[in-house]
Design an enzyme around this catalytic site. Structure first.
Site, mmCIF file in Angstrom:
data_model
loop_
_atom_site.group_PDB
_atom_site.id
_atom_site.type_symbol
_atom_site.label_atom_id
_atom_site.label_comp_id
_atom_site.label_asym_id
_atom_site.label_seq_id
_atom_site.Cartn_x
_atom_site.Cartn_y
_atom_site.Cartn_z
ATOM 1 N N ASN A 1 0.836 -1.194 0.000
ATOM 2 C CA ASN A 1 0.000 0.000 0.000
ATOM 3 C C ASN A 1 0.874 1.247 0.000
ATOM 4 O O ASN A 1 1.981 1.273 0.542
ATOM 5 C CB ASN A 1 -1.030 -0.003 1.136
ATOM 6 C CG ASN A 1 -0.491 -0.257 2.523
ATOM 7 O OD1 ASN A 1 0.536 -0.893 2.715
ATOM 8 N ND2 ASN A 1 -1.201 0.241 3.511
ATOM 9 N N GLU B 1 0.140 5.204 0.745
ATOM 10 C CA GLU B 1 -0.832 6.187 1.207
ATOM 11 C C GLU B 1 -0.503 7.590 0.699
ATOM 12 O O GLU B 1 0.658 7.922 0.474
ATOM 13 C CB GLU B 1 -0.848 6.230 2.739
ATOM 14 C CG GLU B 1 -1.383 4.989 3.362
ATOM 15 C CD GLU B 1 -1.411 5.042 4.876
ATOM 16 O OE1 GLU B 1 -2.043 4.153 5.451
ATOM 17 O OE2 GLU B 1 -0.806 5.946 5.490
ATOM 18 N N GLU C 1 -3.133 -5.072 -2.986
ATOM 19 C CA GLU C 1 -3.693 -6.030 -3.934
ATOM 20 C C GLU C 1 -3.858 -5.397 -5.308
ATOM 21 O O GLU C 1 -3.596 -6.027 -6.332
ATOM 22 C CB GLU C 1 -5.051 -6.536 -3.432
ATOM 23 C CG GLU C 1 -5.010 -7.179 -2.070
ATOM 24 C CD GLU C 1 -5.229 -6.226 -0.908
ATOM 25 O OE1 GLU C 1 -5.728 -6.694 0.135
ATOM 26 O OE2 GLU C 1 -4.916 -5.014 -1.022
ATOM 27 N N CYS D 1 -9.962 -5.395 1.039
ATOM 28 C CA CYS D 1 -11.127 -4.540 1.264
ATOM 29 C C CYS D 1 -12.124 -4.725 0.117
ATOM 30 O O CYS D 1 -11.831 -5.383 -0.883
ATOM 31 C CB CYS D 1 -10.698 -3.076 1.375
ATOM 32 S SG CYS D 1 -10.218 -2.330 -0.199
ATOM 33 N N CYS E 1 -10.803 -3.671 -3.337
ATOM 34 C CA CYS E 1 -9.851 -4.640 -3.888
ATOM 35 C C CYS E 1 -10.563 -5.915 -4.323
ATOM 36 O O CYS E 1 -10.211 -6.519 -5.336
ATOM 37 C CB CYS E 1 -8.755 -4.944 -2.872
ATOM 38 S SG CYS E 1 -7.655 -3.541 -2.582
#
Length: 135
Positions: free
Chosen positions: A42, A44, A55, A86, A89
């Protein structure tokens, strides 16, 4: 590639996560049908809406290289808390993967396995929209 190798790749990707706001690092390793592995972490941003999820980074890399068939996905976090993809994803995965895609989540003591269809049943697909897949 076996699950332990995929887990190691996901954990390595997790170490590269850029998470100055949430401090919640996530890594993913995606196995293609031909045995290639693509990883993501990830990334951010301050506004959060532009944040990239591990992902999605992995699947985007694979798609960019021409892959459209996937076998397994391993997801981990720095907390080793069994995090699952999530909803966003899951929908991205559903665009390219069948309901039986194995999604393995790192609990710290092993991997918990789900089928993508368990995580996002009755998803929106090209067929739902009346669009034929172009591959």
């Amino acid at each position: 590639m076996n699950d332990d190798e995929l887990l190691a790749a996901a954990r390595e990707a997790c170490e590269n996560a850029y998470v100055p706001y949430s401090e919640y690092a996530v890594g993913a390793a995606l196995l293609t049908a031909d045995g290639s592995v693509y990883v993501g972490c990830n990334v951010e941003t301050a506004n959060f809406s532009n944040t990239l999820h591990a992902e999605e980074v992995a699947i985007a890399e694979a798609v960019k290289e021409g892959h459209r068939e996937f076998e397994r996905l391993v997801v981990t976090s720095g907390a080793r808390d069994g995090v699952t993809p999530c909803g966003m994803c899951r929908q991205t995965l559903a665009e390219f993967c069948d309901d039986d895609l194995a999604v393995l989540c790192d609990t710290g003591d092993g991997l918990r396995e789900y089928a993508l269809g368990e995580l996002i049943p009755d998803t929106i697909t090209p067929e739902t929209l009346g669009v034929e897949e172009s591959g």
